[in-house]
Enzyme design. Sequence first.
Site, PDB file in Angstrom:
ATOM      1  N   HIS A   1     -36.538  83.256  55.060  1.00  0.00           N
ATOM      2  CA  HIS A   1     -36.615  83.980  56.340  1.00  0.00           C
ATOM      3  C   HIS A   1     -37.584  83.273  57.295  1.00  0.00           C
ATOM      4  O   HIS A   1     -38.591  82.715  56.853  1.00  0.00           O
ATOM      5  CB  HIS A   1     -37.124  85.410  56.133  1.00  0.00           C
ATOM      6  CG  HIS A   1     -36.310  86.210  55.173  1.00  0.00           C
ATOM      7  ND1 HIS A   1     -34.954  86.400  55.313  1.00  0.00           N
ATOM      8  CD2 HIS A   1     -36.656  86.881  54.044  1.00  0.00           C
ATOM      9  CE1 HIS A   1     -34.505  87.146  54.323  1.00  0.00           C
ATOM     10  NE2 HIS A   1     -35.516  87.439  53.534  1.00  0.00           N
TER      11      HIS A   1
ATOM     12  N   ARG B   1     -29.333  81.248  54.688  1.00  0.00           N
ATOM     13  CA  ARG B   1     -28.808  80.976  53.348  1.00  0.00           C
ATOM     14  C   ARG B   1     -28.899  79.474  53.078  1.00  0.00           C
ATOM     15  O   ARG B   1     -28.317  78.676  53.816  1.00  0.00           O
ATOM     16  CB  ARG B   1     -27.345  81.443  53.312  1.00  0.00           C
ATOM     17  CG  ARG B   1     -26.967  82.131  52.021  1.00  0.00           C
ATOM     18  CD  ARG B   1     -25.540  82.645  52.063  1.00  0.00           C
ATOM     19  NE  ARG B   1     -25.469  84.024  52.503  1.00  0.00           N
ATOM     20  CZ  ARG B   1     -24.607  84.495  53.386  1.00  0.00           C
ATOM     21  NH1 ARG B   1     -23.720  83.710  53.934  1.00  0.00           N
ATOM     22  NH2 ARG B   1     -24.623  85.765  53.715  1.00  0.00           N
TER      23      ARG B   1
ATOM     24  N   HIS C   1     -36.340  82.206  48.160  1.00  0.00           N
ATOM     25  CA  HIS C   1     -36.288  83.326  47.213  1.00  0.00           C
ATOM     26  C   HIS C   1     -34.856  83.767  46.951  1.00  0.00           C
ATOM     27  O   HIS C   1     -33.957  83.521  47.755  1.00  0.00           O
ATOM     28  CB  HIS C   1     -37.104  84.518  47.741  1.00  0.00           C
ATOM     29  CG  HIS C   1     -36.577  85.077  49.021  1.00  0.00           C
ATOM     30  ND1 HIS C   1     -36.846  84.509  50.253  1.00  0.00           N
ATOM     31  CD2 HIS C   1     -35.783  86.154  49.289  1.00  0.00           C
ATOM     32  CE1 HIS C   1     -36.252  85.210  51.206  1.00  0.00           C
ATOM     33  NE2 HIS C   1     -35.589  86.208  50.641  1.00  0.00           N
TER      34      HIS C   1
ATOM     35  N   GLU D   1     -41.323  90.291  53.786  1.00  0.00           N
ATOM     36  CA  GLU D   1     -40.851  91.377  52.939  1.00  0.00           C
ATOM     37  C   GLU D   1     -41.597  91.360  51.614  1.00  0.00           C
ATOM     38  O   GLU D   1     -42.309  90.394  51.294  1.00  0.00           O
ATOM     39  CB  GLU D   1     -39.336  91.276  52.710  1.00  0.00           C
ATOM     40  CG  GLU D   1     -38.908  90.070  51.901  1.00  0.00           C
ATOM     41  CD  GLU D   1     -37.383  89.923  51.810  1.00  0.00           C
ATOM     42  OE1 GLU D   1     -36.682  90.349  52.740  1.00  0.00           O
ATOM     43  OE2 GLU D   1     -36.910  89.356  50.806  1.00  0.00           O
TER      44      GLU D   1
END
Length: 311
Positions: free
Chosen positions: A98, A193, A173, A116
């Site tokens: 991200h 991605r 991740h 996150e």
Amino acid sequence: MNKDIIFLNPVCTHNIWGGTRLNREFGYSIEGDDIGECWGISAHPSGDGTVRNGAFQGMKLSELWEKHPELFGNTGMDRFPLLVKIIDAKDDLSIQVHPDDAYAKVHENGSLGKTECWFILDCKENATLVVGHNAKTREELEQMIQEGKWKKFIREIPIKPGDFIQIDPGTVHAIKGGTLLLETQQSSDITYRVYDYDRLSNGKPRQLHIAQSIDVITVPAKSAENSVVHTEKKDDAIQQLIQCPYYTVYRIDVEHRVETWQDKPFVLMSVVKGEGTLNGTHLKKGDHLILPDGYGKVELQGRMQIIASTI
């Protein structure tokens, strides 16, 4: 001011890697064997929750945020800042990364970036997650990605239920199959991605974001030892799991009775195990709720585990 607990009806999503546990174990009424995510507390356009009860019943959370800022401590923020999900990964998720706020603002139409964190609810024995990578330099990173040296590139770390992982922007991740977790994040849906195991969705490979990924991945990655916090049940019923610029997250274990005080702009709560009451109101596994500004004394009774967060 209205001091009622705000319960939310969540939004569930169909995902290529999803399963059946969100319906089966949490009781969310969505059919299918590919239910990957429950957006339990969200005002994001991709999954805007609806108020389940009280004076604001039927209102979207984004509308409540806009029309009643006093319920959220009049923060002055231009959007509801957090998003809480429960994720059921039947299969492996794609390897992803991200961006931070600065990159997303420029490249993603003013979106927030995505910081996150994950609290592991359940996983297989000897389970792992992808957190970080093995490239030492940006050149090596680029080479590994462009040449598809995924085994060399990807770093897996062992996990068990109760583990907590902070995923800062720039961290490579992926959640692995068989893992059930609660995610607390910035209210953003921006994911790059890097690799998707050459899977097909509707007969086509899903879109990759190689250039953006190379732009934002942190090199070298944070050490594996510093990537996972092993939380244990302690004498103190309320444990702070993390405090970062975007959120503070707590694990609350209610064995009989826990008293605390809600003096934050607002507190988000998700019941992930068991059942009980909050100031006499019944709570059960799968409930998502918000305690508004000025709520005051909180008395929890029963046997349950709650993951709570605030800004």
